[in-house]
Design a protein around this motif. Structure first.
Motif, short mmCIF file in Angstrom:
data_model
loop_
_atom_site.label_atom_id
_atom_site.label_comp_id
_atom_site.label_asym_id
_atom_site.label_seq_id
_atom_site.Cartn_x
_atom_site.Cartn_y
_atom_site.Cartn_z
N ALA A 73 1.43 3.07 0.12
CA ALA A 73 2.31 2.92 -1.04
C ALA A 73 1.64 2.07 -2.11
O ALA A 73 1.77 2.36 -3.31
N LEU A 74 0.91 1.04 -1.71
CA LEU A 74 0.19 0.21 -2.68
C LEU A 74 -0.87 1.04 -3.41
O LEU A 74 -1.05 0.90 -4.62
N HIS A 75 -1.54 1.90 -2.67
CA HIS A 75 -2.55 2.77 -3.30
C HIS A 75 -1.88 3.70 -4.31
O HIS A 75 -2.36 3.84 -5.44
N GLU A 76 -0.77 4.31 -3.91
CA GLU A 76 -0.04 5.22 -4.81
C GLU A 76 0.48 4.47 -6.04
O GLU A 76 0.44 4.99 -7.15
N LEU A 77 0.95 3.26 -5.82
CA LEU A 77 1.48 2.45 -6.92
C LEU A 77 0.40 2.14 -7.94
O LEU A 77 0.64 2.16 -9.15
N SER A 78 -0.81 1.87 -7.46
CA SER A 78 -1.90 1.52 -8.37
C SER A 78 -2.30 2.69 -9.27
O SER A 78 -2.90 2.49 -10.32
N LEU A 79 -1.96 3.91 -8.87
CA LEU A 79 -2.32 5.10 -9.65
C LEU A 79 -1.29 5.43 -10.73
O LEU A 79 -1.56 6.24 -11.61
N ARG A 80 -0.13 4.79 -10.68
CA ARG A 80 0.94 5.11 -11.64
C ARG A 80 0.76 4.33 -12.94
O ARG A 80 0.37 3.16 -12.93
N PRO A 81 1.09 4.96 -14.05
CA PRO A 81 0.94 4.29 -15.35
C PRO A 81 2.07 3.30 -15.61
O PRO A 81 3.16 3.41 -15.06
N LYS A 82 1.79 2.33 -16.46
CA LYS A 82 2.80 1.33 -16.87
C LYS A 82 3.95 2.07 -17.56
O LYS A 82 3.74 3.00 -18.32
N GLY A 83 5.17 1.64 -17.28
CA GLY A 83 6.35 2.25 -17.89
C GLY A 83 6.89 3.43 -17.10
O GLY A 83 7.90 4.02 -17.47
N ARG A 87 3.31 -0.78 17.69
CA ARG A 87 3.08 0.54 17.06
C ARG A 87 3.94 0.70 15.82
O ARG A 87 3.48 1.17 14.78
N THR A 88 5.21 0.30 15.92
CA THR A 88 6.12 0.41 14.78
C THR A 88 5.64 -0.45 13.62
O THR A 88 5.62 0.00 12.47
N ALA A 89 5.28 -1.69 13.91
CA ALA A 89 4.81 -2.60 12.85
C ALA A 89 3.54 -2.07 12.20
O ALA A 89 3.39 -2.12 10.97
N ALA A 90 2.61 -1.56 13.01
CA ALA A 90 1.36 -1.04 12.45
C ALA A 90 1.63 0.17 11.56
O ALA A 90 1.03 0.29 10.48
N SER A 91 2.55 1.04 11.98
CA SER A 91 2.82 2.21 11.15
C SER A 91 3.52 1.81 9.84
O SER A 91 3.25 2.39 8.79
N ARG A 92 4.37 0.79 9.89
CA ARG A 92 5.00 0.30 8.66
C ARG A 92 3.96 -0.28 7.70
O ARG A 92 4.03 -0.06 6.49
N LEU A 93 3.00 -1.01 8.25
CA LEU A 93 1.94 -1.57 7.41
C LEU A 93 1.05 -0.48 6.83
O LEU A 93 0.59 -0.58 5.69
N GLU A 94 0.81 0.58 7.60
CA GLU A 94 0.01 1.69 7.09
C GLU A 94 0.74 2.39 5.94
O GLU A 94 0.13 2.76 4.94
N VAL A 95 2.06 2.53 6.08
CA VAL A 95 2.87 3.12 5.01
C VAL A 95 2.82 2.22 3.78
O VAL A 95 2.68 2.69 2.64
N ALA A 96 2.93 0.90 3.99
CA ALA A 96 2.89 -0.04 2.87
C ALA A 96 1.54 0.01 2.17
O ALA A 96 1.46 -0.02 0.93
N SER A 97 0.47 0.10 2.94
CA SER A 97 -0.88 0.17 2.35
C SER A 97 -1.03 1.45 1.52
O SER A 97 -1.57 1.40 0.40
#
Length: 156
Positions: free
Chosen positions: A59-69, A47-57
């Protein structure tokens, strides 16, 4: 007659338990309880590992929305963050275990997280079933043990 799984390929029937000595039943109950507890610990870790991966996923989505710089805080450890600047949101390092990282695109990283989450959830479902069987076995052994102890104790 009721039957419970003792281990891989072993079926312990109530009739077999009734033939066991009190000491054997105590040992079987202790072993079944221990195995059920170990499975419960494994379930918590999954459960802990799955929730960490969900948070990482996410975070990747949020990161892709941020502009360069864009200025952001970069985690070095769980409690230490340093200021940084986003250079390229399309390339990420994915931790694949034992200190190894692989460079992937954001989409590939998200796909990796989703596949790992799916694998963990399927393992979780299998472990839930095994834990339930172990708990049922321990309960059944406990009932037989209590009956044997009542039989062997002098009636008042």
């Amino acid at each position: 007659m009721a039957a419970a799984r003792g281990g891989p390929g072993n079926v312990i029937r109530t009739s077999d338990m009734e033939k066991m000595s009190v000491e054997q039943l105590k040992a079987l109950k202790e072993q079944s309880d221990l195995e059920a507890n170990l499975l419960q610990d494994s379930l918590a870790k999954i459960r802990t590992a799955a929730s960490r991966l969900e948070v990482a996923s996410a975070a990747l989505h949020e990161l892709s929305l941020r502009p360069k710089g864009k200025k952001l805080l970069v985690p070095l450890t769980a409690s230490l963050y340093v200021p940084g600047t986003l250079d390229d949101a399309e390339k990420v390092l994915v931790d694949v275990g034992t200190g190894y990282f692989i460079e992937k695109t954001t989409a590939e990283g998200k796909d990796y997280c989703d596949r790992k989450i799916s694998l963990l959830k399927s393992n979780f479902d299998e472990l839930v079933e095994m834990a339930s069987k172990k708990k049922n076995l321990a309960d059944e052994v406990g009932v037989v043990l209590q009956a044997k102890l009542r039989q062997s104790s002098p009636s008042s």
